[in-house]
Design an enzyme around this catalytic site. Sequence first.
Site, PDB file in Angstrom:
ATOM      1  N   LEU A  37       6.143   0.156   9.425  1.00  8.03           N
ATOM      2  CA  LEU A  37       5.389  -0.691   9.921  1.00  8.03           C
ATOM      3  C   LEU A  37       5.161  -1.901   8.975  1.00  8.03           C
ATOM      4  O   LEU A  37       4.805  -2.999   9.325  1.00  8.03           O
ATOM      5  CB  LEU A  37       4.085  -0.098  10.394  1.00  8.03           C
ATOM      6  CG  LEU A  37       4.069   0.953  11.515  1.00  8.03           C
ATOM      7  CD1 LEU A  37       2.733   1.515  11.689  1.00  8.03           C
ATOM      8  CD2 LEU A  37       4.360   0.143  12.943  1.00  8.03           C
ATOM      9  N   GLY A  38       5.247  -1.711   7.615  1.00  9.28           N
ATOM     10  CA  GLY A  38       5.023  -2.621   6.599  1.00  9.28           C
ATOM     11  C   GLY A  38       4.993  -1.919   5.160  1.00  9.28           C
ATOM     12  O   GLY A  38       5.233  -0.825   5.044  1.00  9.28           O
ATOM     13  N   GLY A  40       4.151  -3.051   0.786  1.00 11.70           N
ATOM     14  CA  GLY A  40       3.860  -3.629  -0.196  1.00 11.70           C
ATOM     15  C   GLY A  40       3.405  -2.950  -1.256  1.00 11.70           C
ATOM     16  O   GLY A  40       2.867  -1.758  -1.375  1.00 11.70           O
ATOM     17  N   GLY A  41       3.383  -3.692  -2.534  1.00 13.23           N
ATOM     18  CA  GLY A  41       3.049  -3.016  -3.717  1.00 13.23           C
ATOM     19  C   GLY A  41       3.618  -1.380  -4.034  1.00 13.23           C
ATOM     20  O   GLY A  41       4.802  -1.428  -4.226  1.00 13.23           O
ATOM     21  N   PHE A  42       2.955  -0.279  -4.096  1.00 15.92           N
ATOM     22  CA  PHE A  42       3.451   0.783  -4.162  1.00 15.92           C
ATOM     23  C   PHE A  42       3.564   1.883  -3.073  1.00 15.92           C
ATOM     24  O   PHE A  42       3.440   2.975  -3.336  1.00 15.92           O
ATOM     25  CB  PHE A  42       2.995   1.404  -5.343  1.00 15.92           C
ATOM     26  CG  PHE A  42       1.475   1.210  -5.534  1.00 15.92           C
ATOM     27  CD1 PHE A  42       0.951   0.259  -6.484  1.00 15.92           C
ATOM     28  CD2 PHE A  42       0.483   1.729  -4.802  1.00 15.92           C
ATOM     29  CE1 PHE A  42      -0.371  -0.118  -6.504  1.00 15.92           C
ATOM     30  CE2 PHE A  42      -0.800   1.428  -4.890  1.00 15.92           C
ATOM     31  CZ  PHE A  42      -1.188   0.636  -5.843  1.00 15.92           C
ATOM     32  N   ALA A  44       4.552   2.324   1.493  1.00 16.43           N
ATOM     33  CA  ALA A  44       5.054   1.709   2.625  1.00 16.43           C
ATOM     34  C   ALA A  44       4.251   2.732   3.895  1.00 16.43           C
ATOM     35  O   ALA A  44       3.737   3.712   3.627  1.00 16.43           O
ATOM     36  CB  ALA A  44       6.478   1.989   2.756  1.00 16.43           C
ATOM     37  N   VAL A  45       4.226   2.017   4.882  1.00 16.88           N
ATOM     38  CA  VAL A  45       3.447   2.381   6.084  1.00 16.88           C
ATOM     39  C   VAL A  45       4.482   2.707   7.270  1.00 16.88           C
ATOM     40  O   VAL A  45       5.149   1.721   7.537  1.00 16.88           O
ATOM     41  CB  VAL A  45       2.283   1.426   6.576  1.00 16.88           C
ATOM     42  CG1 VAL A  45       1.649   2.384   7.739  1.00 16.88           C
ATOM     43  CG2 VAL A  45       1.250   1.282   5.398  1.00 16.88           C
ATOM     44  N   LYS A  60       0.922   6.565   5.607  1.00 18.84           N
ATOM     45  CA  LYS A  60       1.303   5.773   4.436  1.00 18.84           C
ATOM     46  C   LYS A  60       1.827   6.601   3.293  1.00 18.84           C
ATOM     47  O   LYS A  60       1.135   7.482   2.818  1.00 18.84           O
ATOM     48  CB  LYS A  60      -0.139   5.085   3.881  1.00 18.84           C
ATOM     49  CG  LYS A  60      -0.215   4.501   2.619  1.00 18.84           C
ATOM     50  CD  LYS A  60      -1.704   3.915   1.989  1.00 18.84           C
ATOM     51  CE  LYS A  60      -2.361   3.103   2.870  1.00 18.84           C
ATOM     52  NZ  LYS A  60      -3.520   2.669   2.349  1.00 18.84           N
ATOM     53  N   ASP A 152     -11.288  -4.984  -1.296  1.00 22.18           N
ATOM     54  CA  ASP A 152     -10.058  -5.687  -1.011  1.00 22.18           C
ATOM     55  C   ASP A 152     -10.059  -5.940   0.278  1.00 22.18           C
ATOM     56  O   ASP A 152      -9.145  -5.436   1.118  1.00 22.18           O
ATOM     57  CB  ASP A 152      -8.862  -4.629  -1.691  1.00 22.18           C
ATOM     58  CG  ASP A 152      -7.405  -5.347  -1.427  1.00 22.18           C
ATOM     59  OD1 ASP A 152      -7.454  -6.383  -1.534  1.00 22.18           O
ATOM     60  OD2 ASP A 152      -6.543  -4.475  -1.198  1.00 22.18           O
TER      61      ASP A 152
END
Length: 338
Positions: A37-38, A40-42, A44-45, A60, A152
């Site tokens: 699904l996406g 970023g950073g460290f 993934a989802v 996640k 955040d």
Amino acid sequence: MHLRSMNDDLERGTGPRRFTYKELDFATRNFSSDRKLGQGGFRAVYKGYFFDLDLSVAVKKISRGSRQGKKEYVTEVKVTSQLRHRNLVMLLGWCHDKGEFLLVYEFMPNGSLDSHLFGKRAPLPWSVIAIGLASSVLYLHEEWERCVVHRDIKSSNVMLDSSFNVKLGDFGLTKLMDHEIGPQTTVVAGTLGYLAPEYISTGKSSKESDVYSFGVVALEIALGRKAVEVMSDKDGEKGLIEWVWDHYGRGELFEAMDGNLQKNFDEKQVECLMIVGLWSIHPDVNIRPSIKQVIQVLNFKAGLPNLPPKRPVATYHTPPPLVSSVGVSITTSLQDGR
């Protein structure tokens, strides 16, 4: 907190359950790319599906060997497992097995808010979405047993369920404080464009720095523009916040708004959302509203504030030596909505 101790505490409770890696591997089809699904950073989802429960979930997965990822995983499990609110993404379970760290959340069919704001913008109840986000922050700041500073808040962490109800997610950077305690010195963490200036300068996260981040999202909703966007004006190029504040000062707020909103908002709602957004990002934390005041104004139960025509310049006391060496941990948004 040691992972074994955390496991014992959680398994004695009635909240999220522990999953095995095998269960999550099967649910995500071996974490296949078509289920992603996406990223970023460290982390993934992935989208997962449990046939026995007839349940879709978001899984996640933390990158192997990421110390910061593991730290945020522990924080997220500890904090999110205790929170219950209609406007927060619900943690369903967790897993640390075979050196892997995974979190299982309820699946949000309509993805993240940013995918709707900056993609093809469909007619949505934008005012209701803003109030739903504010309600989630009110719960974190004032209604739970301790004060939770999210640190955040951004449009990619605002999720939308099947009915487009808001669910705030991603609690890996949260800080717990007693309600009577003031701002706490921490490592600066968050996402560029959403960070309050006093937080960057002093390293002190607070409810007020969360309100600032909320204000940025409110402006993104009204403007249909990203927080980090550079705007061209008669005075030259400037950041989005200064640009919209100048429009406010000239009495031209409606020229700044997203034209696609005009079909879905009445003028009073748009004006209210934009001015509340500016109020929330006021450089002076003593003038910035509480999230409770934000909700009152958005619901038209209190009047709009009178703001200066030009954005005030932020001034802060020189931080003590403890803060001067504060490190910076800036995250980036997931590339796609989750």
